[in-house]
Design a protein around this motif. Structure first.
Motif, PDB file in Angstrom:
ATOM      1  N   GLU A  78     -18.146  -6.162 -24.888  1.00 39.22           N
ATOM      2  CA  GLU A  78     -17.243  -7.338 -25.323  1.00 39.22           C
ATOM      3  C   GLU A  78     -17.781  -8.620 -24.945  1.00 39.22           C
ATOM      4  N   LEU A 111     -17.980  -4.524 -37.670  1.00 43.96           N
ATOM      5  CA  LEU A 111     -16.728  -5.177 -38.067  1.00 43.96           C
ATOM      6  C   LEU A 111     -16.546  -6.614 -37.967  1.00 43.96           C
TER       7      LEU A 111
ATOM      8  N   MET B  53     -11.475   0.039 -26.330  1.00 45.44           N
ATOM      9  CA  MET B  53     -12.463  -0.048 -27.294  1.00 45.44           C
ATOM     10  C   MET B  53     -12.727   1.179 -28.039  1.00 45.44           C
ATOM     11  N   ASP B  54     -12.232   2.128 -27.409  1.00 46.44           N
ATOM     12  CA  ASP B  54     -12.571   3.546 -28.216  1.00 46.44           C
ATOM     13  C   ASP B  54     -11.800   3.956 -29.210  1.00 46.44           C
ATOM     14  N   ASN B  77     -12.247 -10.968 -22.725  1.00 44.28           N
ATOM     15  CA  ASN B  77     -13.037 -10.863 -23.802  1.00 44.28           C
ATOM     16  C   ASN B  77     -12.865  -9.432 -24.463  1.00 44.28           C
ATOM     17  N   THR B  78     -12.477  -8.157 -23.621  1.00 45.51           N
ATOM     18  CA  THR B  78     -12.102  -7.093 -24.062  1.00 45.51           C
ATOM     19  C   THR B  78     -10.645  -7.156 -25.019  1.00 45.51           C
ATOM     20  N   VAL B  80      -9.808  -9.787 -26.670  1.00 44.96           N
ATOM     21  CA  VAL B  80      -9.833 -10.393 -27.889  1.00 44.96           C
ATOM     22  C   VAL B  80     -10.765  -9.548 -29.084  1.00 44.96           C
ATOM     23  N   VAL B  81     -11.466  -8.757 -28.420  1.00 50.00           N
ATOM     24  CA  VAL B  81     -12.197  -8.053 -29.452  1.00 50.00           C
ATOM     25  C   VAL B  81     -11.313  -6.749 -30.032  1.00 50.00           C
ATOM     26  N   GLN B  84      -8.943  -8.090 -32.569  1.00 50.69           N
ATOM     27  CA  GLN B  84      -9.664  -8.128 -33.675  1.00 50.69           C
ATOM     28  C   GLN B  84      -9.812  -7.116 -34.573  1.00 50.69           C
ATOM     29  N   VAL B  85     -10.257  -6.117 -33.711  1.00 54.41           N
ATOM     30  CA  VAL B  85     -10.325  -4.440 -34.426  1.00 54.41           C
ATOM     31  C   VAL B  85      -9.082  -4.138 -34.844  1.00 54.41           C
ATOM     32  N   ARG B  88      -8.335  -5.968 -38.258  1.00 55.61           N
ATOM     33  CA  ARG B  88      -9.527  -5.758 -39.232  1.00 55.61           C
ATOM     34  C   ARG B  88      -9.665  -4.398 -39.679  1.00 55.61           C
ATOM     35  N   TYR B 108      -9.945 -18.515 -30.537  1.00 51.14           N
ATOM     36  CA  TYR B 108      -9.452 -17.475 -31.290  1.00 51.14           C
ATOM     37  C   TYR B 108      -8.190 -17.504 -31.904  1.00 51.14           C
TER      38      TYR B 108
END
Lengths: 223, 140
Positions: A78, A111, B53-54, B77-78, B80-81, B84-85, B88, B108
């Motif tokens: 991350e 992505l 994240m999985d 950070n986890t 915002v990632v 976005q996933v 999108r 962001y």
């Protein structure tokens, strides 16, 4: 060249050492005090203490110049994603390379537009497959910017092209055979080259044509 | 209406209970089974153990059918990632992401993520409270 390296673990420290030896200007960012102390001893003022995902720390590292290259190589995926996004989208860093620690996160990097990634696990698996050619098709090198990859296929006795001249083959669109490795020697592929069982064939394929090439060279029965 | 809440700490658990009270079908996702106790003995919603994240964990939590998602793990950070996933890859209509660092929240937010920054809120409220209740110092 000016390079910002985020993360001073084994990867970051070794990459920094090599880049410094090559004469490049580096700023290495490391947050952990113990690691920072060791790195500062070796690299002096080129090491900056702080969290590389904080915009103010990246700015102190000169992200606004911007560097020609940003390496996001912390042990946290991350963090590497966020560092790459801030550099590329916020400061127009022309090139960012991110380390992928967990290969399951690769799709997140793809992505979110982080095209240049390095994953040790995936590389090692690729090498293992290279050593065990029964897997059929091995992806040797990916060139994401170009949408190409270099693959290797081992021709088997039963494969439909064994005994055929390359010039007479119908290969899938977006694929080209480069070379054949046989009897310890590599030969460039010519239309007159005849495919033989045991040949290790190097090919370049565009985006998604690897499975089609495998099917063309090895037949449909393979998984 | 379905909602997925990722991260069941003080914030995530309270948001999950609030949404459930409003009639949402809520599924909570957290790495730790212990986090379930924050939802209380009367929790009737879903609970999935795993990392946000999985993709498999997200899908088990029903992200593909979710109308809204709240991302409030302990890592900016986890968050915002994952946010976005969700936008999108899964096209989740409403995605709200908790980001503690004001600079990253702004970065962001400018890129289309709906970020909520409690730190910035605290700064503003504290400042306004003092400004409203104490006379401004004389300019010298």
């Amino acid at each position: 060249m000016y390079v910002v390296v985020a993360g001073g673990g084994k990867v970051g420290a070794n990459v920094t050492r090599s880049l410094v030896e090559m004469g490049h200007e580096i700023t290495l960012i490391e947050e952990r005090p113990d690691r920072f102390a060791r790195l500062e001893e070796e690299f002096g003022p080129a090491v900056l203490r702080g969290d590389a995902t904080e915009i103010s720390i990246l700015e102190r590292a000169g992200i606004a110049r911007p560097p020609e290259l940003l390496l996001a190589v912390t042990g946290d995926d991350e963090d590497n994603l966020v560092i790459s996004q801030i550099g590329k989208e916020g400061y127009r860093v022309p090139k960012a390379i991110a380390r992928v620690n967990d290969p399951r996160n690769q799709s997140h990097f793809d992505l979110l537009g982080i095209k240049q990634t390095v994953c040790a696990t995936t590389s090692i698996l690729g090498l293992v497959e290279h050593e065990v050619p029964e897997h059929g098709l091995v992806r040797l090198l990916q060139l994401p910017e170009e949408g190409l990859e270099i693959v290797e296929v081992q021709i088997e006795p039963k494969s439909p092209v064994a005994g055929s001249r390359v010039g007479g083959l119908t290969l899938p669109e977006g694929s080209r055979l480069i070379s054949v490795f046989r009897h310890g020697r590599t030969e460039l592929v010519e239309p007159s080259t005849v495919m033989r069982p045991g040949d290790q064939v190097l090919a370049v394929v565009s985006d998604d044509s690897a499975p089609a090439l495998r099917k063309a060279l090895l037949g449909a029965s393979r998984a | 209406m379905n909602a997925v809440v990722i991260g069941c700490g003080r914030v995530g658990s309270a948001v999950a209970k609030g949404l459930a009270a409003d009639g949402w079908e809520v599924t909570v996702l957290d790495e730790s089974e212990d986090a379930l106790s924050r939802l209380g003995p009367s929790w009737r919603g879903g609970f999935v153990i795993g990392h946000g994240m999985d993709a498999k964990v997200l899908e088990r939590a029903g992200i593909a059918e979710a109308d809204a998602a709240v991302v409030a793990t302990s890592g900016d950070n986890t968050n915002v990632v994952i946010g976005q996933v969700l936008q999108r890859r899964y096209g989740t209509r409403t995605v709200v992401v908790r980001v503690l660092d004001p600079a990253r929240a702004k970065f962001y937010a400018e890129r289309g993520l709906n970020t909520v920054c409690p730190t910035q809120t605290a700064i503003s409220v504290l400042l306004e409270t003092v400004q409203a209740s104490a006379p401004a110092p004389q300019a010298t």
